[in-house]
Write an enzyme that holds these catalytic residues in place. Structure first.
Site, short mmCIF file in Angstrom:
data_model
loop_
_atom_site.label_atom_id
_atom_site.label_comp_id
_atom_site.label_asym_id
_atom_site.label_seq_id
_atom_site.Cartn_x
_atom_site.Cartn_y
_atom_site.Cartn_z
N HIS A 19 0.82 -1.22 0.00
CA HIS A 19 0.00 0.00 0.00
C HIS A 19 0.85 1.26 0.00
CE1 HIS A 19 -3.37 -2.74 1.66
NE2 HIS A 19 -3.28 -2.78 0.35
N HIS A 42 -7.56 -7.39 -8.37
CA HIS A 42 -7.97 -8.24 -7.23
C HIS A 42 -8.18 -7.30 -6.04
CE1 HIS A 42 -5.98 -10.98 -9.99
NE2 HIS A 42 -6.48 -12.01 -9.34
N SER A 97 -6.19 -1.57 -0.77
CA SER A 97 -5.66 -0.85 -1.93
C SER A 97 -6.68 0.06 -2.63
CB SER A 97 -5.01 -1.82 -2.92
OG SER A 97 -5.88 -2.90 -3.21
N GLU A 115 -13.28 -7.63 -8.66
CA GLU A 115 -13.26 -8.63 -7.59
C GLU A 115 -14.18 -9.76 -8.01
OE1 GLU A 115 -11.62 -9.25 -4.54
OE2 GLU A 115 -12.94 -10.99 -4.53
N GLY A 144 -10.31 -10.80 -12.58
CA GLY A 144 -9.43 -9.66 -12.83
C GLY A 144 -8.45 -9.87 -13.97
N ASP A 164 -2.82 -8.25 -7.59
CA ASP A 164 -2.56 -8.71 -6.23
C ASP A 164 -3.37 -9.98 -5.93
OD1 ASP A 164 -1.88 -8.76 -3.52
OD2 ASP A 164 -3.40 -7.27 -2.97
#
Ligand code: SAM
Length: 295
Positions: A19, A42, A97, A115, A144, A164
């Protein structure tokens, strides 16, 4: 079926590194007035309750974000990350994020959040709806990897993609490299940030797979590729995830310098391994490939 839930791990050392990097890259991309885009393939739930049973089963946030709140050093990047998350932590939630990105982006910018998990997508919609949104936000319930390729190249074309995945399934490592290879052919100027875990032998066949993926990413047809890693545990203790890293393709100008400044302080704050017990320095910032740095 997807079983990974990030609420067990939210705010751990890997989230802090990831982050802080998202914040740093988006700050650089928003220096110019031109619009920028942020794509999270993600996204997770966006916000995580730090007093939930999940978070307190593992208490991973105690060795991550809780340490950041104790920071009293002078590094400006850690300070900015600290003040960005503080209002959330005061409400006993940790910002993921999408929320970090939303804090940095401006009215002219755009967020695309993807997502796949049926419950997490609803949590994401609720959490993002509650936060102050300045830029335009699109939330997609989809895979994603497929989604990134489908919307590339996006408008605007200046922007950051965070990839991610949970890496629960072994094939995800391969999927990351294959998706990027195809995406980069369609969208050459995007900045792509790929998170990965550093896993000890206990992880079986996954151990060493992140490093193999990193090499594949560095061999893609891109101008530059920066790598940052932070190890918090001693490898010899066979502790599972002993650290994490990010590959940043088309890293903005001077991100390497900012990261090189910040990593010693982050390591001091987050490392649990006793000094001198490992032959590793514990962190690194290095170019895997460097032709031109994006502005
Ligand atoms: N990026 C988030 C953050 O930093 O706050 C954390 C994301 S978490 C590590 C990974 C998320 O990916 C989970 O919420 C999981 O449900 C989701 N996921 C798993 N496979 C996916 C796929 N193929 N496409 C999109 N999301 C997926």
């Amino acid at each position: 079926m997807l079983s990974y839930r990030h609420s067990f791990h939210a705010g751990n050392h890997a989230d802090v590194l990831k982050h802080l990097c998202v914040m740093l890259v988006l700050e650089k991309l928003t220096i110019k007035a031109k619009p920028a885009i942020y794509i999270d393939t993600h996204s997770g739930a966006g916000l995580y309750d730090l007093v939930s049973a999940e978070a307190n089963k593992t208490k991973e946030y105690l060795s991550g974000v809780s340490k950041i709140l104790q920071y009293d050093g002078n590094n400006a990047v850690v300070r900015r990350y600290q003040s960005l998350i503080k209002p959330y932590i005061d409400k006993e939630v940790y910002p993921g994020s999408p929320v970090i990105a939303n804090e940095i982006l401006r009215e002219q910018d755009k967020l695309v959040l993807m997502e796949f998990h049926n419950t997490e997508i609803q949590n994401l919609k609720d959490n993002v709806r509650e936060s102050n949104s300045r830029g335009k936000i699109a939330i997609h319930h989809r895979d994603g990897f497929e989604g990134l390729l489908a919307i590339s190249p996006p408008k605007p074309s200046r922007g950051l993609v965070l990839i991610d995945p949970p890496y629960e399934v072994f094939s995800e490592y391969q999927q990351v490299a294959e998706t990027l290879e195809k995406t980069i052919k369609k969208w050459r100027v995007g900045t792509f940030m790929i998170w990965y875990p550093l896993l000890s032998k206990r992880a079986g066949i996954k151990s060493g797979e992140s490093q193999r993926m990193r090499q594949k990413l560095a061999s893609l047809d891109v101008k530059n590729c920066l790598n940052v890693e932070l190890c918090v545990d001693n490898l010899q203790q066979d502790c599972g995830m002993y650290g994490s890293g990010l590959v940043i393709i088309n890293a903005p100008w001077q991100v390497d310098e900012s990261l090189a400044d910040v990593l010693p302080d982050l390591h001091k704050l987050l490392a649990t391994a006793s000094e001198g017990s490992d032959d590793q320095k514990g962190f690194s910032v290095e170019w895997l490939k460097q032709e031109i740095q994006a502005e």
